[in-house]
Design a protein around this motif. Structure first.
Motif, PDB file in Angstrom:
ATOM      1  N   PHE A   1      -0.338   7.911   9.869  1.00  0.00           N
ATOM      2  CA  PHE A   1      -1.236   7.383   8.836  1.00  0.00           C
ATOM      3  C   PHE A   1      -1.949   8.528   8.113  1.00  0.00           C
ATOM      4  CE2 PHE A   1      -5.398   6.081   7.376  1.00  0.00           C
ATOM      5  CZ  PHE A   1      -5.129   4.945   6.636  1.00  0.00           C
ATOM      6  N   LYS A   2      -2.512   9.437   8.886  1.00  0.00           N
ATOM      7  CA  LYS A   2      -3.259  10.557   8.299  1.00  0.00           C
ATOM      8  C   LYS A   2      -2.360  11.409   7.415  1.00  0.00           C
ATOM      9  CE  LYS A   2      -6.123  14.522   9.559  1.00  0.00           C
ATOM     10  NZ  LYS A   2      -6.713  15.297  10.668  1.00  0.00           N
ATOM     11  N   ASN A   3      -1.183  11.784   7.924  1.00  0.00           N
ATOM     12  CA  ASN A   3      -0.267  12.626   7.151  1.00  0.00           C
ATOM     13  C   ASN A   3       0.248  11.920   5.901  1.00  0.00           C
ATOM     14  OD1 ASN A   3      -0.533  14.682   9.033  1.00  0.00           O
ATOM     15  ND2 ASN A   3       1.360  14.171  10.109  1.00  0.00           N
ATOM     16  N   THR A   4       0.466  10.635   5.987  1.00  0.00           N
ATOM     17  CA  THR A   4       1.003   9.863   4.860  1.00  0.00           C
ATOM     18  C   THR A   4      -0.030   9.677   3.758  1.00  0.00           C
ATOM     19  OG1 THR A   4       2.510   8.694   6.351  1.00  0.00           O
ATOM     20  CG2 THR A   4       2.096   7.679   4.208  1.00  0.00           C
ATOM     21  N   THR A   5      -1.281   9.443   4.129  1.00  0.00           N
ATOM     22  CA  THR A   5      -2.317   9.121   3.132  1.00  0.00           C
ATOM     23  C   THR A   5      -3.162  10.322   2.705  1.00  0.00           C
ATOM     24  OG1 THR A   5      -3.931   8.457   4.825  1.00  0.00           O
ATOM     25  CG2 THR A   5      -2.463   6.731   3.953  1.00  0.00           C
ATOM     26  N   TRP A   6      -2.970  11.467   3.313  1.00  0.00           N
ATOM     27  CA  TRP A   6      -3.755  12.668   3.012  1.00  0.00           C
ATOM     28  C   TRP A   6      -3.620  13.025   1.536  1.00  0.00           C
ATOM     29  CZ3 TRP A   6      -7.178  14.697   6.251  1.00  0.00           C
ATOM     30  CH2 TRP A   6      -7.707  15.967   5.984  1.00  0.00           C
ATOM     31  N   ASP A   7      -4.736  13.266   0.873  1.00  0.00           N
ATOM     32  CA  ASP A   7      -4.783  13.606  -0.556  1.00  0.00           C
ATOM     33  C   ASP A   7      -4.252  12.493  -1.457  1.00  0.00           C
ATOM     34  OD1 ASP A   7      -6.037  16.077  -0.371  1.00  0.00           O
ATOM     35  OD2 ASP A   7      -4.148  17.153  -0.117  1.00  0.00           O
ATOM     36  N   LYS A   8      -4.266  11.264  -0.972  1.00  0.00           N
ATOM     37  CA  LYS A   8      -3.799  10.114  -1.737  1.00  0.00           C
ATOM     38  C   LYS A   8      -4.978   9.187  -2.044  1.00  0.00           C
ATOM     39  CE  LYS A   8       0.583  11.227  -1.159  1.00  0.00           C
ATOM     40  NZ  LYS A   8       1.206  12.120  -2.055  1.00  0.00           N
TER      41      LYS A   8
END
Length: 167
Positions: free
Chosen positions: A30-37
């Protein structure tokens, strides 16, 4: 726009305004996918975060009639205002992250849904649409099962075959 969600075997997503499972592998995903999004949520989802604070290193958009405005999040007061706000961002940078009402409202506009399936029943009081029974979505990708914190999870991607454009 995409949705990202963790579900149990009954497509349950939460209980008592919390996730039902503590899954480090899913949290990392979740963190890696949504980071800076851009992440889109309802007020209860925001309240479920540590300290009720928005997620760091993301643009947080919250649909709420009562939450106060602040510099760390964008608060929209209506569905119409939300749709207008979402048009300001590239579609591929937007992730719908809950809760149940926000998912339900925005699912037809999501090109895909990233689903972490947990091989367990969590006693949910909130549910996600069963995409396996949906005429709109088809399963496009499935990972090999992964063990995390005593649970078996599978990362899946569903694709919307009847995508609606943002209004």
């Amino acid at each position: 726009m995409k949705a990202i969600v963790q579900v149990d075997e009954q497509w349950g997503i939460g209980r008592d305004n919390n996730l039902m499972f503590s899954l480090p592998a899913d949290m990392k995903f979740f963190k890696n996918t949504t980071w800076d999004k851009v992440v889109v949520m309802g007020a209860n989802t925001l309240r479920s975060f540590p300290g009720g604070k928005p997620l760091k290193n993301r643009t947080n958009i919250v649909l709420s009639k009562s939450l106060p405005e602040s510099e760390d999040k964008i608060v929209v007061r209506s569905r119409e205002e939300l749709m207008k706000e979402l048009k300001k961002y590239p579609s591929d940078s937007i992730y719908v992250i809950g809760g149940a009402l926000i998912y339900s409202m925005l699912l037809p506009y999501c090109e895909s849904v990233l689903v972490t399936k947990v091989k367990a029943v969590g006693g949910a009081d909130r549910f996600f649409c069963d995409l396996d029974k949906s005429s709109r979505f088809t399963l496009a990708e499935t990972s090999d099962p992964v063990e995390t914190n005593g649970y078996i999870i599978t990362f899946c991607k569903y694709v919307n075959g009847d995508l609606l454009p943002l209004e």
